[in-house]
Design a protein around this motif. Structure first.
Motif, PDB file in Angstrom:
ATOM      1  N   HIS A 286       0.811  -1.221   0.000  1.00 17.78           N
ATOM      2  CA  HIS A 286       0.000   0.000   0.000  1.00 17.78           C
ATOM      3  C   HIS A 286       0.847   1.276   0.000  1.00 17.78           C
ATOM      4  N   ASN A 287       2.177   1.111   0.128  1.00 16.73           N
ATOM      5  CA  ASN A 287       3.056   2.288   0.073  1.00 16.73           C
ATOM      6  C   ASN A 287       3.447   2.675  -1.354  1.00 16.73           C
ATOM      7  N   LEU A 288       3.082   1.834  -2.317  1.00 18.22           N
ATOM      8  CA  LEU A 288       3.381   2.157  -3.713  1.00 18.22           C
ATOM      9  C   LEU A 288       2.662   3.450  -4.120  1.00 18.22           C
ATOM     10  N   LYS A 289       3.310   4.242  -4.946  1.00 18.73           N
ATOM     11  CA  LYS A 289       2.745   5.526  -5.386  1.00 18.73           C
ATOM     12  C   LYS A 289       1.957   5.356  -6.685  1.00 18.73           C
ATOM     13  N   LEU A 290       0.996   4.436  -6.662  1.00 16.30           N
ATOM     14  CA  LEU A 290       0.232   4.142  -7.867  1.00 16.30           C
ATOM     15  C   LEU A 290      -0.781   5.241  -8.173  1.00 16.30           C
ATOM     16  N   THR A 291      -1.038   5.426  -9.465  1.00 18.49           N
ATOM     17  CA  THR A 291      -2.154   6.277  -9.884  1.00 18.49           C
ATOM     18  C   THR A 291      -3.304   5.413 -10.394  1.00 18.49           C
ATOM     19  N   GLU A 292      -2.974   4.208 -10.889  1.00 20.86           N
ATOM     20  CA  GLU A 292      -3.994   3.273 -11.361  1.00 20.86           C
ATOM     21  C   GLU A 292      -3.646   1.870 -10.889  1.00 20.86           C
ATOM     22  N   PHE A 293      -4.647   1.181 -10.318  1.00 19.61           N
ATOM     23  CA  PHE A 293      -4.448  -0.188  -9.844  1.00 19.61           C
ATOM     24  C   PHE A 293      -5.723  -0.980 -10.104  1.00 19.61           C
ATOM     25  N   TYR A 294      -5.589  -2.076 -10.861  1.00 17.98           N
ATOM     26  CA  TYR A 294      -6.743  -2.884 -11.227  1.00 17.98           C
ATOM     27  C   TYR A 294      -6.489  -4.332 -10.817  1.00 17.98           C
ATOM     28  N   CYS A 295      -7.440  -4.911 -10.088  1.00 10.50           N
ATOM     29  CA  CYS A 295      -7.246  -6.277  -9.585  1.00 10.50           C
ATOM     30  C   CYS A 295      -8.533  -7.089  -9.599  1.00 10.50           C
ATOM     31  N   GLU A 296      -9.492  -6.698 -10.413  1.00  9.45           N
ATOM     32  CA  GLU A 296     -10.729  -7.459 -10.465  1.00  9.45           C
ATOM     33  C   GLU A 296     -10.473  -8.903 -10.912  1.00  9.45           C
ATOM     34  N   GLU A 297     -11.382  -9.781 -10.506  1.00 15.55           N
ATOM     35  CA  GLU A 297     -11.302 -11.213 -10.834  1.00 15.55           C
ATOM     36  C   GLU A 297     -10.063 -11.879 -10.259  1.00 15.55           C
ATOM     37  N   ASN A 298      -9.709 -11.508  -9.038  1.00 17.35           N
ATOM     38  CA  ASN A 298      -8.735 -12.235  -8.230  1.00 17.35           C
ATOM     39  C   ASN A 298      -9.452 -12.693  -6.961  1.00 17.35           C
ATOM     40  N   PRO A 299      -9.124 -13.857  -6.434  1.00 14.08           N
ATOM     41  CA  PRO A 299      -9.800 -14.348  -5.216  1.00 14.08           C
ATOM     42  C   PRO A 299      -9.208 -13.725  -3.952  1.00 14.08           C
ATOM     43  N   LEU A 300      -9.262 -12.402  -3.842  1.00 16.33           N
ATOM     44  CA  LEU A 300      -8.677 -11.707  -2.706  1.00 16.33           C
ATOM     45  C   LEU A 300      -9.329 -12.147  -1.398  1.00 16.33           C
ATOM     46  N   PHE A 301      -8.504 -12.198  -0.337  1.00 19.53           N
ATOM     47  CA  PHE A 301      -9.051 -12.487   0.982  1.00 19.53           C
ATOM     48  C   PHE A 301     -10.073 -11.419   1.349  1.00 19.53           C
ATOM     49  N   LEU A 302     -11.159 -11.871   1.939  1.00 24.72           N
ATOM     50  CA  LEU A 302     -12.198 -10.957   2.397  1.00 24.72           C
ATOM     51  C   LEU A 302     -12.214 -10.947   3.923  1.00 24.72           C
ATOM     52  N   LYS A 303     -12.754  -9.895   4.473  1.00 22.57           N
ATOM     53  CA  LYS A 303     -12.811  -9.757   5.925  1.00 22.57           C
ATOM     54  C   LYS A 303     -14.036 -10.501   6.447  1.00 22.57           C
ATOM     55  N   GLN A 304     -13.847 -11.818   6.662  1.00 14.54           N
ATOM     56  CA  GLN A 304     -14.942 -12.659   7.117  1.00 14.54           C
ATOM     57  C   GLN A 304     -14.510 -13.417   8.371  1.00 14.54           C
ATOM     58  N   PRO A 305     -15.344 -13.402   9.416  1.00 14.00           N
ATOM     59  CA  PRO A 305     -14.961 -14.094  10.664  1.00 14.00           C
ATOM     60  C   PRO A 305     -15.015 -15.610  10.505  1.00 14.00           C
TER      61      PRO A 305
END
Length: 347
Positions: free
Chosen positions: A219-238
């Motif tokens: 999250h420290n990267l100095k991005l102007t555009e970041f696209y990551c749709e259709e990846n199985p990212l971890f979700l905040k689920q108990p």
């Protein structure tokens, strides 16, 4: 038709700088090109060329060559003679290999377009393209990229969309000038931590991969555009997890002791370690626990911290929280964690 155009150019004098023979149904490159040694730009796209004639090697002043949409099956060896070449377009062919020595003379090449071919690998020789700033190998069959590619210090744009890549080498961190990195539709599961060292990276597209979590400093990267749709990212689920006991190997216990003593600048160990390069190499892989601040080696717990994406990032619509990897040294530290740190459930 092509021969007539060339004869007309030759009659016009040796100072002809641009020849356009696009879409002429040419089967082979006219050998009369060698009579135009001052030629700067040659457009041969959208033809039926399957081989490059030896006479092209006479075009030592050529700076732009477009052989896109032909029938070539390899990056031709003759390219090594085009020492002034700056832009080479080979998209839309049937290329599955590089001829031996093809990269040898391309020291001034800044752009190489290999889109829409059948490459399953890139040779180590790409490391010789020292001036390269733009490399595009979209829509091929690459399973990996050579480490040598990561030492092209001037590379600003790297496009590897629609391939079969499963990982990116840690050495990607050496592409200090990289600004645009496209990895759409591959099979990548993990981004290397080295990607976080790319301070000039502004556009990153990893849509359609298998990524679940990002490196700690992502999250420290100095991005102007970041696209990551259709990846199985971890979700905040108990979820409920059972606590396990910490069981460390003798090597881990010893390594932790040595690493933490070295961190305190223990004089005896600091001197002794200089005589054991294999030990130095081992402890160079140390990780620092964010909970207790102590160093550890191979026994760790993988956790995740969810952080909102930086406001300056133009992001995928579905990205609300960025899952960052956090490595901690023990279950004892896990029990002391802050409420924003979660263990990763093993499914």
């Amino acid at each position: 038709m092509a021969e007539k155009l060339l004869l007309r150019a030759i009659k016009g004098g040796k100072n002809t700088h641009i020849i356009t023979l696009s879409g002429k149904k040419i089967i082979k490159i006219p050998s009369t090109l060698e009579k135009l040694p001052d030629l700067k730009t040659l457009y041969l796209q959208n033809n039926l060329i399957s081989k490059v004639c030896p006479e092209i090697s006479a075009l030592t002043q050529l700076t732009i060559l477009n052989l896109g949409n032909n029938l070539l099956e390899e990056v031709p060896e003759e390219m090594k003679y085009l020492t002034s070449l700056k832009k080479l377009h080979l998209f839309g062919n049937r290329i599955c290999r590089f001829a031996s020595g093809a990269c040898d003379g391309l020291q001034n090449l800044i752009l190489l377009n290999l889109n829409d071919n059948h490459l399953t690998w890139l040779p180590q020789d790409v490391g010789r393209l020292k001036s390269l700033t733009h490399l595009s190998v979209n829509c091929n069959e690459l399973a990996s990229i050579p480490i040598e590619l990561c030492f092209l210090k001037d590379l600003c744009e790297l496009q590897l969309n629609y391939n079969q890549l499963t990982c990116i080498p840690e050495e990607i961190k050496f592409l200090k000038k990289l600004q645009k990195f496209l990895l759409v539709r591959n099979y990548i599961e993990v981004l290397p931590e080295g990607i976080c060292n790319l301070k000039k990276l502004s556009i990153l597209d990893i849509a359609g991969n298998n990524i679940q979590i990002f490196p700690p400093r992502f999250h420290n990267l100095k991005l102007t555009e970041f696209y990551c749709e259709e990846n199985p990212l971890f979700l905040k689920q108990p979820t409920v997890a059972l606590q396990q006991e910490d069981i460390w190997s003798l090597q881990e216990i010893t390594s932790r002791y040595v690493m933490n003593q070295l961190a305190g600048k223990h004089p005896f160990l600091t001197r002794a370690i200089e005589h054991y390069p294999e030990v130095r190499n081992l402890i160079s892989q140390a990780k620092k626990c964010p909970i207790c601040g102590k160093f550890f080696l191979s026994i760790w717990l993988e956790c995740v911290r969810f952080v909102p994406p930086p406001k300056k990032w133009k992001i995928s619509r579905n990205l609300q929280l960025v899952p960052l990897q956090v490595l901690i040294c023990s279950y004892k530290c896990f029990n002391r964690r802050d409420p924003d740190l979660f263990g990763i459930a093993q499914v």
